[in-house]
Design a protein around this motif. Structure first.
Motif, short mmCIF file in Angstrom:
data_model
loop_
_atom_site.label_atom_id
_atom_site.label_comp_id
_atom_site.label_asym_id
_atom_site.label_seq_id
_atom_site.Cartn_x
_atom_site.Cartn_y
_atom_site.Cartn_z
N ARG A 7 -56.88 2.02 23.78
CA ARG A 7 -55.49 1.59 23.62
C ARG A 7 -54.57 2.75 23.21
O ARG A 7 -53.39 2.56 22.98
CB ARG A 7 -55.40 0.48 22.56
N GLN A 8 -55.14 3.96 23.12
CA GLN A 8 -54.39 5.18 22.80
C GLN A 8 -53.65 5.05 21.47
O GLN A 8 -52.46 5.32 21.36
CB GLN A 8 -53.41 5.52 23.93
N TYR A 9 -54.42 4.67 20.44
CA TYR A 9 -53.88 4.60 19.09
C TYR A 9 -54.12 5.96 18.44
O TYR A 9 -55.27 6.38 18.29
CB TYR A 9 -54.57 3.48 18.29
N SER A 23 -53.01 14.37 23.30
CA SER A 23 -51.77 14.38 22.53
C SER A 23 -51.10 13.02 22.60
O SER A 23 -51.23 12.30 23.60
CB SER A 23 -50.83 15.47 23.05
N GLY A 24 -50.35 12.68 21.56
CA GLY A 24 -49.67 11.39 21.52
C GLY A 24 -48.32 11.40 22.22
O GLY A 24 -47.63 10.38 22.22
N VAL A 25 -47.93 12.53 22.82
CA VAL A 25 -46.65 12.59 23.55
C VAL A 25 -46.91 13.18 24.93
O VAL A 25 -47.94 13.80 25.18
CB VAL A 25 -45.62 13.47 22.79
N GLN A 26 -45.93 12.97 25.82
CA GLN A 26 -46.00 13.59 27.14
C GLN A 26 -45.55 15.04 27.00
O GLN A 26 -44.37 15.33 26.95
CB GLN A 26 -45.10 12.82 28.12
N LEU A 27 -46.50 15.95 26.95
CA LEU A 27 -46.19 17.34 26.65
C LEU A 27 -45.31 17.98 27.72
O LEU A 27 -44.53 18.90 27.43
CB LEU A 27 -47.48 18.14 26.48
N SER A 28 -45.41 17.50 28.94
CA SER A 28 -44.59 18.08 30.01
C SER A 28 -43.11 17.81 29.79
O SER A 28 -42.25 18.54 30.31
CB SER A 28 -45.03 17.51 31.37
N HIS A 73 -45.28 15.68 14.93
CA HIS A 73 -46.57 15.38 14.31
C HIS A 73 -47.55 14.83 15.34
O HIS A 73 -48.77 15.07 15.24
CB HIS A 73 -46.38 14.37 13.18
N ARG A 74 -47.03 14.12 16.35
CA ARG A 74 -47.89 13.51 17.36
C ARG A 74 -48.26 14.48 18.48
O ARG A 74 -49.03 14.12 19.37
CB ARG A 74 -47.20 12.28 17.95
#
Length: 470
Positions: free
Chosen positions: A215-217, A256-261, A302-303
């Motif tokens: 679930r990508q927690y 990573s918890g964000v879309q790095l692109s 932080h994410r």
């Protein structure tokens, strides 16, 4: 820390420098290995003085863990070996997952040689031990097969840049594969008959951990809470509870918890807005719009780091400088007062452990590597020689942490055999470290170049022609 000096005042800059110096020290494998060795030496000294009895009594004191009917009682020594070492196994699991995700274990062909060499470095020591203990204490067969990755790499790092990168990669991959085999051996051969109820609960908790990952927690707190529950379930089930650390490590997300692109574009849009909301003339506590915007940026940044990386940063220093030294001190209590040293040195458990580590490791590692290379199945890494492989094989005999842990599982009610195993582990690890350093120092010694002739000493062209004609 690379940051503009205009961001901090003089006091903060000094604090950041101190923090950087602290990180340099704590990330040094040689320093952490030295701390563990000092703890082991202190344990041996204390064990042979009047301090032994109070220390032994303290380690036998009970500790209660649990809530209501769900409780468990263990001694301080068992708490160190089962609970604190689960955190060590968590770090080992993180290293394994890292290598399988982006490291050497991601490339099967490149990892094939050191991984199969690790198998040889496990099988041969186990065979030597079993041969010397046939008909006796054969349950200790796994003791000499483990390589202490922290200690061994710490010794190797003493040679600095003289060791080619290929040797470090080969040895690191081999040690990680060795750890994985040791973990499987503990799980399969050194657990008790499992309690089916608690085993089912452990499986349920593992499923919940996997679901969190799917679930990508990306918050660490739920993984840590479920990890504690999993440890408790495994402890009650009879399976060695340290395995909870490995399971949690593989469940924690490595993404990573964000879309790095899209991160760069978002920062370009957010930072000007942050600057507009800041008022130079007002106290920061009164700038609510600015602080809310800053908190939003902090949460996003932080994410950026994967949870696995954040967890590794949080536990690596406590593991290397607190947990492992405590484990070494608790388990290296080798008391020789009143012991027949001849009987101890000639005990089959001591002989099997010592020669399994000192002979079995290099024979297994070098032998399997030789067979694979000469048969064309694999090839040595670039700039790696057979001398380097021999040095790696000898250093593989350093089996401190895992070997002591396995010896405690193999001989829980055999105090003399446990003493023999621990004494052999200490002697074998020290011998392997010294011999390995000698071998590595010789094969990595810079070659002396022949002095080049100066212009005065150089033969004249005419002389060269005459010599060539002759």
């Amino acid at each position: 820390m690379a940051a503009s000096p205009h961001l901090f005042n003089e006091t903060q800059r000094k604090r950041i420098k101190r923090r950087y110096a602290y990180e340099v020290i704590t990330e040094n494998g040689t320093v952490s290995a030295a701390v563990m060795v000092i703890a082991a030496i202190a344990a041996v000294i204390c064990a042979n003085t009047d301090a032994y009895e109070p220390i032994h009594q303290f380690l036998s004191e009970p500790i209660g863990i649990g809530i209501g009917h769900f409780s468990a009682s263990m001694s301080v020594e068992l708490f160190v070996n089962d609970f604190l070492m689960a955190i060590f196994f968590l770090l080992v699991g993180i290293e394994l997952k890292y290598e399988m995700t982006v490291g050497e274990l991601k490339k099967p062909r490149q990892a094939l040689l050191p991984m199969l060499a690790a198998v040889g470095g496990v099988v041969v020591p186990a065979c030597i031990y079993s041969f010397l203990n046939k008909g006796g204490m054969t349950q200790g067969w796994a003791i000499p097969m483990a390589t202490d990755i922290a200690f061994a790499l710490g010794v190797l790092s003493l040679l600095g840049n003289r060791v080619p990168a290929g040797v470090r990669v080969f040895f690191t991959t081999l040690a990680i594969a060795d750890d994985l085999i040791s973990i499987l051996a503990i799980a399969i051969f050194y657990g008790h008959t499992p309690d089916l109820f608690w085993l089912a609960m452990a499986v349920l908790v593992t499923v919940l951990l996997v679901l969190l990952n799917i679930r990508q927690y990306f918050r660490l707190a739920p993984y840590m809470v479920l990890g504690l529950v999993l440890w408790f379930c495994l402890f009650k089930s009879g399976i060695h509870a340290t395995l909870a650390g490995v399971i949690v490590a593989f469940a924690v997300p490595a993404r990573s918890g964000v879309q790095l692109s899209n991160l760069s574009n978002w920062l370009q849009e957010s930072l000007p807005d942050l600057a507009d909301k800041y008022d130079d003339d007002a106290h920061v506590l009164g700038q609510h719009d600015f602080t809310r915007a800053a908190v939003g940026v902090e949460r996003i940044m932080h994410r950026v780091s994967p949870p696995l990386v954040r967890l590794e940063r949080a536990i690596s220093t406590p593991v290397n400088f607190l947990i492992l030294p405590i484990f070494a001190f608790v388990n290296a209590q080798v008391r020789l007062v009143g012991v027949d040293l001849v009987a101890l040195a000639t005990d089959p458990v001591a002989l099997g452990t010592y020669f399994g580590m000192l002979l079995g490791k290099p024979i297994g590692i070098v032998g399997v590597t030789f067979i694979l290379v000469k048969s064309g199945i694999a090839e040595l890494p670039r700039r790696v020689t057979w001398g380097h492989i021999a040095g790696v094989g000898v250093l593989g005999g350093i089996g401190f942490t895992m070997s002591i842990l396995i010896s405690g599982l193999a001989f829980p009610s055999e105090p003399f055999e446990l003493l023999a195993a621990k004494a052999a582990i200490l002697c074998g690890s020290v011998t392997a470290a010294v011999l390995g350093m000698l071998v590595m120092s010789r094969v990595t010694r810079p070659k002396l170049r022949a002095p080049q002739p100066t212009s005065k000493d150089a033969p004249k062209p005419q002389q060269v022609h005459v010599e060539a004609a002759e």
